[in-house]
Design a protein around this motif. Structure first.
Motif, PDB file in Angstrom:
ATOM      1  N   VAL A   1     -11.889  -5.632 -15.777  1.00 22.80           N
ATOM      2  CA  VAL A   1     -11.443  -4.614 -14.821  1.00 22.80           C
ATOM      3  C   VAL A   1     -10.665  -5.289 -13.702  1.00 22.80           C
ATOM      4  N   ALA A   2      -9.461  -4.795 -13.435  1.00 21.80           N
ATOM      5  CA  ALA A   2      -8.644  -5.335 -12.345  1.00 21.80           C
ATOM      6  C   ALA A   2      -9.042  -4.676 -11.036  1.00 21.80           C
ATOM      7  N   GLY A   3      -9.035  -5.450  -9.965  1.00 22.26           N
ATOM      8  CA  GLY A   3      -9.357  -4.936  -8.645  1.00 22.26           C
ATOM      9  C   GLY A   3      -8.164  -5.023  -7.726  1.00 22.26           C
ATOM     10  N   GLY A   4      -7.926  -3.954  -6.956  1.00 20.15           N
ATOM     11  CA  GLY A   4      -6.790  -3.938  -6.047  1.00 20.15           C
ATOM     12  C   GLY A   4      -7.157  -3.295  -4.722  1.00 20.15           C
ATOM     13  N   ALA A   5      -6.354  -3.581  -3.711  1.00 25.71           N
ATOM     14  CA  ALA A   5      -6.559  -3.001  -2.385  1.00 25.71           C
ATOM     15  C   ALA A   5      -5.212  -2.850  -1.705  1.00 25.71           C
ATOM     16  N   ARG A   6      -5.116  -1.843  -0.855  1.00 21.31           N
ATOM     17  CA  ARG A   6      -3.887  -1.611  -0.101  1.00 21.31           C
ATOM     18  C   ARG A   6      -4.229  -1.076   1.276  1.00 21.31           C
ATOM     19  N   ALA A   7      -3.500  -1.533   2.277  1.00 16.78           N
ATOM     20  CA  ALA A   7      -3.636  -1.051   3.650  1.00 16.78           C
ATOM     21  C   ALA A   7      -2.282  -0.563   4.135  1.00 16.78           C
ATOM     22  N   GLU A   8      -2.275   0.580   4.805  1.00 17.45           N
ATOM     23  CA  GLU A   8      -1.059   1.140   5.392  1.00 17.45           C
ATOM     24  C   GLU A   8      -1.278   1.356   6.877  1.00 17.45           C
ATOM     25  N   ILE A   9      -0.378   0.832   7.676  1.00 19.94           N
ATOM     26  CA  ILE A   9      -0.497   0.882   9.131  1.00 19.94           C
ATOM     27  C   ILE A   9       0.764   1.500   9.703  1.00 19.94           C
ATOM     28  N   VAL A  10       0.614   2.457  10.610  1.00 18.88           N
ATOM     29  CA  VAL A  10       1.741   3.105  11.265  1.00 18.88           C
ATOM     30  C   VAL A  10       1.810   2.625  12.709  1.00 18.88           C
ATOM     31  N   LEU A  11       2.959   2.083  13.082  1.00 17.98           N
ATOM     32  CA  LEU A  11       3.211   1.615  14.449  1.00 17.98           C
ATOM     33  C   LEU A  11       4.484   2.276  14.946  1.00 17.98           C
ATOM     34  N   GLY A  12       4.328   3.382  15.649  1.00 17.11           N
ATOM     35  CA  GLY A  12       5.499   4.109  16.109  1.00 17.11           C
ATOM     36  C   GLY A  12       6.268   4.683  14.938  1.00 17.11           C
ATOM     37  N   THR A  13       7.535   4.282  14.799  1.00 18.13           N
ATOM     38  CA  THR A  13       8.370   4.760  13.694  1.00 18.13           C
ATOM     39  C   THR A  13       8.364   3.804  12.514  1.00 18.13           C
ATOM     40  N   VAL A  14       7.469   2.819  12.547  1.00 18.09           N
ATOM     41  CA  VAL A  14       7.403   1.820  11.483  1.00 18.09           C
ATOM     42  C   VAL A  14       6.105   1.996  10.705  1.00 18.09           C
ATOM     43  N   GLU A  15       6.208   2.004   9.395  1.00 16.96           N
ATOM     44  CA  GLU A  15       5.030   2.029   8.543  1.00 16.96           C
ATOM     45  C   GLU A  15       4.996   0.756   7.714  1.00 16.96           C
ATOM     46  N   LEU A  16       3.886   0.034   7.793  1.00 15.94           N
ATOM     47  CA  LEU A  16       3.718  -1.234   7.092  1.00 15.94           C
ATOM     48  C   LEU A  16       2.663  -1.090   6.011  1.00 15.94           C
ATOM     49  N   GLY A  17       2.882  -1.772   4.893  1.00 19.06           N
ATOM     50  CA  GLY A  17       1.922  -1.750   3.805  1.00 19.06           C
ATOM     51  C   GLY A  17       1.681  -3.144   3.264  1.00 19.06           C
ATOM     52  N   ALA A  18       0.447  -3.419   2.871  1.00 19.58           N
ATOM     53  CA  ALA A  18       0.093  -4.704   2.254  1.00 19.58           C
ATOM     54  C   ALA A  18      -0.874  -4.417   1.122  1.00 19.58           C
ATOM     55  N   ASP A  19      -0.655  -5.053  -0.042  1.00 20.17           N
ATOM     56  CA  ASP A  19      -1.514  -4.784  -1.182  1.00 20.17           C
ATOM     57  C   ASP A  19      -1.693  -6.029  -2.029  1.00 20.17           C
ATOM     58  N   ALA A  20      -2.709  -6.000  -2.855  1.00 20.99           N
ATOM     59  CA  ALA A  20      -3.015  -7.118  -3.755  1.00 20.99           C
ATOM     60  C   ALA A  20      -3.703  -6.569  -4.994  1.00 20.99           C
ATOM     61  N   LEU A  21      -3.513  -7.271  -6.120  1.00 22.22           N
ATOM     62  CA  LEU A  21      -4.147  -6.887  -7.377  1.00 22.22           C
ATOM     63  C   LEU A  21      -4.550  -8.159  -8.115  1.00 22.22           C
ATOM     64  N   VAL A  22      -5.802  -8.217  -8.564  1.00 24.51           N
ATOM     65  CA  VAL A  22      -6.299  -9.394  -9.278  1.00 24.51           C
ATOM     66  C   VAL A  22      -7.000  -8.942 -10.550  1.00 24.51           C
ATOM     67  N   ARG A  23      -6.906  -9.795 -11.580  1.00 25.19           N
ATOM     68  CA  ARG A  23      -7.595  -9.539 -12.841  1.00 25.19           C
ATOM     69  C   ARG A  23      -7.903 -10.868 -13.505  1.00 25.19           C
ATOM     70  N   ARG A  24      -9.090 -10.985 -14.063  1.00 21.00           N
ATOM     71  CA  ARG A  24      -9.480 -12.227 -14.715  1.00 21.00           C
ATOM     72  C   ARG A  24      -8.555 -12.506 -15.899  1.00 21.00           C
ATOM     73  N   GLY A  25      -8.091 -13.743 -15.968  1.00 21.45           N
ATOM     74  CA  GLY A  25      -7.170 -14.123 -17.026  1.00 21.45           C
ATOM     75  C   GLY A  25      -5.717 -13.919 -16.676  1.00 21.45           C
ATOM     76  N   GLN A  26      -5.438 -13.271 -15.533  1.00 17.02           N
ATOM     77  CA  GLN A  26      -4.074 -13.086 -15.057  1.00 17.02           C
ATOM     78  C   GLN A  26      -3.993 -13.572 -13.614  1.00 17.02           C
ATOM     79  N   ARG A  27      -2.859 -14.150 -13.273  1.00 18.09           N
ATOM     80  CA  ARG A  27      -2.705 -14.627 -11.910  1.00 18.09           C
ATOM     81  C   ARG A  27      -2.565 -13.447 -10.953  1.00 18.09           C
ATOM     82  N   PRO A  28      -3.078 -13.583  -9.722  1.00 19.50           N
ATOM     83  CA  PRO A  28      -3.013 -12.468  -8.768  1.00 19.50           C
ATOM     84  C   PRO A  28      -1.580 -12.179  -8.336  1.00 19.50           C
ATOM     85  N   ARG A  29      -1.363 -10.968  -7.855  1.00 21.30           N
ATOM     86  CA  ARG A  29      -0.066 -10.550  -7.335  1.00 21.30           C
ATOM     87  C   ARG A  29      -0.270  -9.888  -5.973  1.00 21.30           C
ATOM     88  N   PHE A  30       0.654 -10.147  -5.059  1.00 19.43           N
ATOM     89  CA  PHE A  30       0.536  -9.662  -3.689  1.00 19.43           C
ATOM     90  C   PHE A  30       1.836  -8.971  -3.286  1.00 19.43           C
TER      91      PHE A  30
END
Length: 511
Positions: free
Chosen positions: A254-283
């Motif tokens: 089972v792959a696990g992932g997470a994402r955060a979204e932050i709003v600062l005024g007129t700017v929206e920022l996002g950060a995410d990651a996904l990991v799975r055993r046997g595969q290298r993580p991606r960010f």
């Protein structure tokens, strides 16, 4: 002739032009092809009510189902229960596409008709529980039932059915919003290219008005911070994010992932990651912002592996089956998208929106001469004599098609122009897209038009021209001479001319 027709059909599928967030059904513009703005804009902090539609309460319910998911599901809001807790709907979509190849007479131009029917069932017994299912049946009456020659694979039984979505959503103490099942969850903000869309194993065709990809099976948790307009997501993905069909048959896969979204005024920022055993993580990182009259966007995917095998030329004089060797990514490879859009008013009620994007694809190739090798696989030689097939199977043991349209080059640029309801033509929409592979000097220009007829019928048409350097991604051609694999074992030559022009028409009725 079989070889040429097969290669032509393959190139048509790869090059002819022919998107969505979680827990709600995909937006109407994504599922039914209503043109969207060329560039994404920051989502509002609060959900927007759907506009009234002809047809009374049923139409309003349909608008809610098909509305922009960024305005509800993206913010973790579950719509209130309707008077009718069950809705059924869908669409009928009839299409026809033809492509002109250089030196090929019109009577032999490839023709396809990828028709489909979508049916959905949506139930909302109260404002905290919802279930949704969408089934898709596709049928191409012009497809060969058995396939023929190299590169032309059997399309399988006709018609074909696929489950696009099947999910249940509910909340826990009105704080954590849970969606379980097969669903669409889109990360990132890119319009043409979306390298941080980690949860879809198949890349979206940026020129297609209709996204035919099926959803991914996962458990998604959403915790909104409404006072700030921020969002936190957690994902347990059961499908294979690398697209190799290795679903999570055990807990450890089972792959696990997470994402955060932050709003600062007129700017929206996002950060995410996904990991799975046997595969290298991606960010991934992304942003969208309004600066003066411009809407800016960008995203960065950081990868330490590739979903397809990468290759390099090690023996230029060898036959194609022995000329290249596999390579492995060392360190981190970046995929970067930067874009901007601008809306210019040309009357009190009308505007034209112009968008542009640049895509740097770290794992991509600068030299188009490798493209035939990326595509080659044992199935190419299915019609060859048995000794050739045996030699090819040995030389290409384990080789698969490693060519990914719109993600094979190193540098890309894209331009889009949207003209919706211009002047008194309130039922018309025009979209012009231009995409160039700057690494190999090829490009594709496409003009789409849609018009609503008799209130419910949408008539679509497009015309696309392939331009630039022959042999590049968008003017792909083959001229591979016969290859000697062993004494007395020679493959047939592979030749196909480049595409020149393609066009298509479609009829769409929403149910």
């Amino acid at each position: 002739m079989n070889v040429r027709n097969a290669l032509v059909s393959f190139a048509l599928a790869a090059l002819a032009g022919g998107p969505a967030a979680a827990q709600e059904r995909p937006a109407e513009e994504d599922l039914f092809g209503t043109p969207a703005a060329p560039a994404a804009e920051p989502a509002p902090a609060t959900p927007a009510a759907p506009a009234p539609r002809a047809g009374g309460d049923d139409a309003a319910r349909d608008a809610s189902i098909l509305g922009d998911p960024q305005r509800a599901a993206h913010r973790g809001v579950i719509s209130a229960a309707q008077e009718n807790p069950l809705a059924v709907g869908g669409q009928v979509y009839l299409r026809s596409v033809a492509t002109w190849y250089r030196s090929v007479p019109p009577s032999e131009w490839p023709l396809s008709s990828p028709n489909l029917v979508d049916l959905y069932v949506d139930t909302r017994p109260n404002d905290r529980v919802r279930a949704f299912a969408l089934a898709r049946t596709s049928w191409d009456p012009l497809a060969s039932p058995a396939g023929a020659g190299m590169l032309l694979r059997s399309p399988g039984p006709q018609p074909r059915a696929v489950l696009d979505q099947l999910w249940i959503t509910f909340d826990v103490a009105r704080t954590v919003f849970v969606t379980a099942g097969k669903q669409h969850v889109k990360w990132g903000v890119g319009r043409f290219w979306n390298p941080t869309d980690f949860l879809h194993p198949v890349r979206r065709d940026p020129l297609a008005l209709f996204d035919a990809r099926a959803g991914a099976t996962m458990l998604k948790l959403h915790v909104p911070w409404e006072a700030k307009g921020w969002n936190l997501y957690g994902v347990a993905l059961l499908d294979d994010p690398a697209g190799k069909g290795e679903a999570a048959s055990t807990v450890g896969k089972v792959a696990g992932g997470a994402r955060a979204e932050i709003v600062l005024g007129t700017v929206e920022l996002g950060a995410d990651a996904l990991v799975r055993r046997g595969q290298r993580p991606r960010f991934g990182l992304d942003f969208s912002a309004g600066v003066w009259d411009l809407d800016l966007l960008g995203e960065v995917a950081l990868r330490t592996s590739s979903d397809v095998q990468l290759w390099e030329e090690t023996d230029p004089g060898a036959p194609i089956v022995a000329r290249y060797s596999p390579v492995r990514l060392d360190g981190v490879a970046a995929q970067v998208v930067l874009g901007a859009s601008y809306a210019a008013n040309y009357s009190d009620e009308d505007a034209v929106r112009i968008g542009a994007e640049y895509f740097f694809n770290g794992p991509g190739y600068d030299d188009p001469h490798i493209y035939p090798w990326l595509m080659v696989e044992p199935a190419w030689f299915a019609g060859a004599p048995q000794p050739v097939r045996d030699a090819v199977d040995l030389a290409l043991a384990g080789k698969t098609n490693d060519f990914r349209s719109f993600y094979v080059g190193r540098h890309y640029v894209g331009l889009s122009v949207l003209l919706a309801a211009p002047g008194s033509w309130n039922d018309h929409t025009f979209i012009f897209n231009a995409i160039a592979n700057a690494s190999d000097g090829s490009g594709i220009l496409r003009l789409d038009h849609s018009v609503v007829v008799n209130t419910w019928l949408t008539v679509e048409s497009f015309l696309a021209a392939n331009v630039g350097k022959e042999g590049g991604e968008f003017r792909f051609s083959l001229d591979v001479p016969a290859q000697t694999l062993a004494p007395g074992v020679t493959t047939p030559p592979l030749r196909t001319p480049p595409p020149v022009l393609s066009g298509g028409v479609a009829l769409r009725v929403k149910l």
